[in-house]
Design a protein around this motif. Structure first.
Motif, PDB file in Angstrom:
ATOM      1  N   CYS A 129       0.815  -1.212   0.000  1.00  0.00           N
ATOM      2  CA  CYS A 129       0.000   0.000   0.000  1.00  0.00           C
ATOM      3  C   CYS A 129       0.851   1.266   0.000  1.00  0.00           C
ATOM      4  O   CYS A 129       0.379   2.319  -0.425  1.00  0.00           O
ATOM      5  N   ALA A 130       2.091   1.186   0.499  1.00  0.00           N
ATOM      6  CA  ALA A 130       2.939   2.382   0.550  1.00  0.00           C
ATOM      7  C   ALA A 130       4.403   1.989   0.496  1.00  0.00           C
ATOM      8  O   ALA A 130       4.792   0.921   0.980  1.00  0.00           O
ATOM      9  N   ASP A 131       5.222   2.876  -0.088  1.00  0.00           N
ATOM     10  CA  ASP A 131       6.647   2.583  -0.247  1.00  0.00           C
ATOM     11  C   ASP A 131       7.474   3.221   0.864  1.00  0.00           C
ATOM     12  O   ASP A 131       6.936   3.739   1.845  1.00  0.00           O
ATOM     13  N   SER A 132       8.799   3.199   0.705  1.00  0.00           N
ATOM     14  CA  SER A 132       9.705   3.667   1.747  1.00  0.00           C
ATOM     15  C   SER A 132       9.654   5.177   1.969  1.00  0.00           C
ATOM     16  O   SER A 132      10.169   5.677   2.966  1.00  0.00           O
ATOM     17  N   ALA A 135       0.782   3.857  10.402  1.00  0.00           N
ATOM     18  CA  ALA A 135      -0.429   3.084  10.706  1.00  0.00           C
ATOM     19  C   ALA A 135      -1.669   3.791  10.171  1.00  0.00           C
ATOM     20  O   ALA A 135      -2.563   3.158   9.586  1.00  0.00           O
ATOM     21  N   CYS A 136      -1.733   5.092  10.367  1.00  0.00           N
ATOM     22  CA  CYS A 136      -2.868   5.871   9.865  1.00  0.00           C
ATOM     23  C   CYS A 136      -2.942   5.809   8.342  1.00  0.00           C
ATOM     24  O   CYS A 136      -4.027   5.738   7.763  1.00  0.00           O
ATOM     25  N   GLN A 137      -1.782   5.831   7.691  1.00  0.00           N
ATOM     26  CA  GLN A 137      -1.744   5.725   6.232  1.00  0.00           C
ATOM     27  C   GLN A 137      -2.285   4.368   5.769  1.00  0.00           C
ATOM     28  O   GLN A 137      -3.098   4.290   4.845  1.00  0.00           O
ATOM     29  N   ALA A 138      -1.835   3.305   6.422  1.00  0.00           N
ATOM     30  CA  ALA A 138      -2.296   1.962   6.049  1.00  0.00           C
ATOM     31  C   ALA A 138      -3.800   1.834   6.248  1.00  0.00           C
ATOM     32  O   ALA A 138      -4.519   1.284   5.393  1.00  0.00           O
ATOM     33  N   LEU A 139      -4.310   2.347   7.357  1.00  0.00           N
ATOM     34  CA  LEU A 139      -5.737   2.258   7.643  1.00  0.00           C
ATOM     35  C   LEU A 139      -6.557   3.086   6.656  1.00  0.00           C
ATOM     36  O   LEU A 139      -7.642   2.673   6.234  1.00  0.00           O
ATOM     37  N   ARG A 140      -6.023   4.244   6.301  1.00  0.00           N
ATOM     38  CA  ARG A 140      -6.724   5.082   5.321  1.00  0.00           C
ATOM     39  C   ARG A 140      -6.858   4.342   3.991  1.00  0.00           C
ATOM     40  O   ARG A 140      -7.920   4.357   3.361  1.00  0.00           O
ATOM     41  N   MET A 141      -5.804   3.672   3.570  1.00  0.00           N
ATOM     42  CA  MET A 141      -5.819   3.012   2.272  1.00  0.00           C
ATOM     43  C   MET A 141      -6.660   1.733   2.284  1.00  0.00           C
ATOM     44  O   MET A 141      -7.189   1.322   1.253  1.00  0.00           O
ATOM     45  N   CYS A 142      -6.770   1.108   3.440  1.00  0.00           N
ATOM     46  CA  CYS A 142      -7.492  -0.164   3.512  1.00  0.00           C
ATOM     47  C   CYS A 142      -8.982  -0.007   3.812  1.00  0.00           C
ATOM     48  O   CYS A 142      -9.718  -0.997   3.772  1.00  0.00           O
ATOM     49  N   SER A 178      -0.347  -2.269  17.069  1.00  0.00           N
ATOM     50  CA  SER A 178      -1.428  -2.074  18.036  1.00  0.00           C
ATOM     51  C   SER A 178      -2.516  -1.173  17.478  1.00  0.00           C
ATOM     52  O   SER A 178      -3.708  -1.437  17.650  1.00  0.00           O
ATOM     53  N   ILE A 179      -2.123  -0.101  16.816  1.00  0.00           N
ATOM     54  CA  ILE A 179      -3.102   0.820  16.235  1.00  0.00           C
ATOM     55  C   ILE A 179      -3.919   0.127  15.149  1.00  0.00           C
ATOM     56  O   ILE A 179      -5.151   0.231  15.114  1.00  0.00           O
ATOM     57  N   VAL A 180      -3.238  -0.596  14.270  1.00  0.00           N
ATOM     58  CA  VAL A 180      -3.930  -1.276  13.171  1.00  0.00           C
ATOM     59  C   VAL A 180      -4.816  -2.402  13.703  1.00  0.00           C
ATOM     60  O   VAL A 180      -5.938  -2.600  13.250  1.00  0.00           O
ATOM     61  N   SER A 181      -4.302  -3.116  14.693  1.00  0.00           N
ATOM     62  CA  SER A 181      -5.076  -4.203  15.294  1.00  0.00           C
ATOM     63  C   SER A 181      -6.332  -3.673  15.967  1.00  0.00           C
ATOM     64  O   SER A 181      -7.416  -4.253  15.844  1.00  0.00           O
ATOM     65  N   ASP A 182      -6.207  -2.566  16.688  1.00  0.00           N
ATOM     66  CA  ASP A 182      -7.353  -1.982  17.374  1.00  0.00           C
ATOM     67  C   ASP A 182      -8.396  -1.449  16.405  1.00  0.00           C
ATOM     68  O   ASP A 182      -9.551  -1.246  16.773  1.00  0.00           O
ATOM     69  N   GLY A 200     -12.410  -0.862  12.647  1.00  0.00           N
ATOM     70  CA  GLY A 200     -12.911  -0.032  13.726  1.00  0.00           C
ATOM     71  C   GLY A 200     -12.536   1.421  13.503  1.00  0.00           C
ATOM     72  O   GLY A 200     -12.818   1.980  12.466  1.00  0.00           O
ATOM     73  N   TYR A 201     -11.834   2.016  14.476  1.00  0.00           N
ATOM     74  CA  TYR A 201     -11.536   3.443  14.409  1.00  0.00           C
ATOM     75  C   TYR A 201     -10.030   3.702  14.463  1.00  0.00           C
ATOM     76  O   TYR A 201      -9.263   2.872  14.927  1.00  0.00           O
ATOM     77  N   VAL A 202      -9.650   4.866  14.003  1.00  0.00           N
ATOM     78  CA  VAL A 202      -8.255   5.260  13.905  1.00  0.00           C
ATOM     79  C   VAL A 202      -7.963   6.418  14.853  1.00  0.00           C
ATOM     80  O   VAL A 202      -8.799   7.306  15.024  1.00  0.00           O
ATOM     81  N   THR A 203      -6.798   6.413  15.478  1.00  0.00           N
ATOM     82  CA  THR A 203      -6.384   7.542  16.306  1.00  0.00           C
ATOM     83  C   THR A 203      -6.027   8.712  15.395  1.00  0.00           C
ATOM     84  O   THR A 203      -5.155   8.591  14.537  1.00  0.00           O
ATOM     85  N   VAL A 204      -6.699   9.840  15.572  1.00  0.00           N
ATOM     86  CA  VAL A 204      -6.500  10.992  14.700  1.00  0.00           C
ATOM     87  C   VAL A 204      -5.392  11.888  15.248  1.00  0.00           C
ATOM     88  O   VAL A 204      -5.346  12.174  16.443  1.00  0.00           O
ATOM     89  N   VAL A 205      -4.531  12.327  14.360  1.00  0.00           N
ATOM     90  CA  VAL A 205      -3.444  13.238  14.750  1.00  0.00           C
ATOM     91  C   VAL A 205      -4.010  14.652  14.836  1.00  0.00           C
ATOM     92  O   VAL A 205      -4.599  15.147  13.868  1.00  0.00           O
ATOM     93  N   PRO A 206      -3.868  15.330  15.968  1.00  0.00           N
ATOM     94  CA  PRO A 206      -4.411  16.689  16.091  1.00  0.00           C
ATOM     95  C   PRO A 206      -3.602  17.694  15.268  1.00  0.00           C
ATOM     96  O   PRO A 206      -2.430  17.459  14.954  1.00  0.00           O
ATOM     97  N   ASP A 207      -4.242  18.800  14.939  1.00  0.00           N
ATOM     98  CA  ASP A 207      -3.543  19.870  14.215  1.00  0.00           C
ATOM     99  C   ASP A 207      -2.636  20.655  15.155  1.00  0.00           C
ATOM    100  O   ASP A 207      -2.734  20.543  16.379  1.00  0.00           O
TER     101      ASP A 207
END
Length: 350
Positions: free
Chosen positions: A81-84, A124-131, A166-170, A252-259
């Protein structure tokens, strides 16, 4: 040559040809099933425990004809889903849709370059967004093998893996780690190798997988040939029983990074400052840094869940610089910080 000699030679030649024919009939195809329905390696020897054959693909495999792949002996696919550089793989959607259209079960992997838990969280957020909106039947794997990570301590690499997994699993996905044999033996801590909740994928381009620990998938070669894919492709074997129900995703849900946010006002008191800033969505708290240096050399820090704080015990008539950074809290209780500090303000204490 006499007729008798010719006759004997003909018999010998026939036997020899017959022997070759028998050998050819019993010949094996490397990395496929033999006549007994068992997967074999490139020497024709049975791969112990192998129950499924798969491929892993990315942009580098070009445009894949999944209709043709579906007619081969490939049982599953793992899709990058994403490169280096944390760039979305341009072929990810085409590959996932191809698998879905032709009923090929698939999982996903992300090639990590994270050197901190914050960067692992972002991956983790990137992977969850794409999946999202995809129904995976295999885990999301965290590919750990980048040279920048090799320079970290084992403990740090373990913390990075734990954060991502842990983030992706949750979020409802099954998760795993991919690494080559050297990394499994020398770079990844036991906390990763021994975690029974994380699936292990070992890359070892050999006749057999020599990893002594527990693993569920073996990447055996990068030179596999599969109809529908031009050139070589990575081949993998699933070791042990496969359960589609057990491995299916349940998002489920993803932990959002605050601005980011900036200091809005500083009220000066005797040897103290009261600092206020703008609140931001998803922030569970704020880290404040203050220093007598504009570059924040030798800074001090405080943490609060409020949108203001009073800093006491300052030196009279000294100029102080103050800045703030919001953070969220992820599923494992770790702080997920904004991308950086906002604009700093300065003032002189009384």
């Amino acid at each position: 040559m006499s007729k008798t000699t010719k006759f004997i030679f003909t018999i010998i030649l026939s036997i020899a040809i017959g022997s070759v024919s028998v050998s050819q009939v019993s010949a094996y195809k490397a990395w496929s099933k033999n006549s007994s329905g068992k997967f074999v390696n490139n020497q024709g020897k049975v791969i112990k425990g192998a129950t499924m054959k798969g491929i892993d693909v990315s942009l580098w495999n070009g445009n894949i004809n999944w209709a043709k792949v579906a007619k081969t002996d490939v049982d599953f696919a793992i899709i990058r889903c994403a490169d280096s550089k944390r760039v979305d793989d341009p072929n990810f959607e085409k590959n996932t849709k191809g698998c879905e259209k032709y009923n090929i079960p698939y999982g996903v992997y992300l090639y990590s370059t994270a050197t901190s838990t914050t960067k692992a969280m972002n991956e983790a957020c990137q992977a969850l967004r794409m999946c999202q909106n995809h129904k995976l039947k295999f885990p999301i794997y965290y590919d750990m093998e980048h040279p920048t990570q090799a320079r970290l301590s084992k403990k740090k690499r373990g913390q990075i893996a734990k954060t991502f997994l842990s983030i992706v699993s949750d979020a409802g996905y099954k998760v795993g780690v991919y690494a080559n044999l050297n990394w499994w033996n020398n770079y990844l801590p036991s906390s990763v190798a021994s975690n029974s909740e994380w699936y292990k994928w070992v890359a070892a381009y050999r006749n057999t997988c020599e990893y002594k620990g527990t693993y569920q998938m073996w990447q055996c070669t990068s030179l596999g040939r599969v109809n529908g894919i031009k050139g070589g492709v990575d081949l993998n074997f699933w070791i042990g029983k496969y359960s589609a129900k057990k491995l299916a995703s349940n998002q489920g849900y993803v932990t959002v990074v605050p601005d980011k946010t900036s200091v809005k006002k500083i009220t000066v008191g005797r040897k103290k400052l009261t600092v206020k800033w703008g609140g931001v969505q998803y922030a569970k708290g704020y880290r404040i840094q203050y220093s007598t240096s504009k570059t924040f050399k030798n800074y001090k820090k405080k943490t609060t869940t409020n949108k203001s704080i009073t800093i006491k015990g300052l030196k009279a008539k000294k100029k102080y610089y103050v800045r703030v950074k919001p953070f969220n809290i992820d599923s494992i209780g770790e702080k997920v910080y904004a991308g950086g500090f906002g604009k700093a303000l300065c003032c002189r204490a009384k």
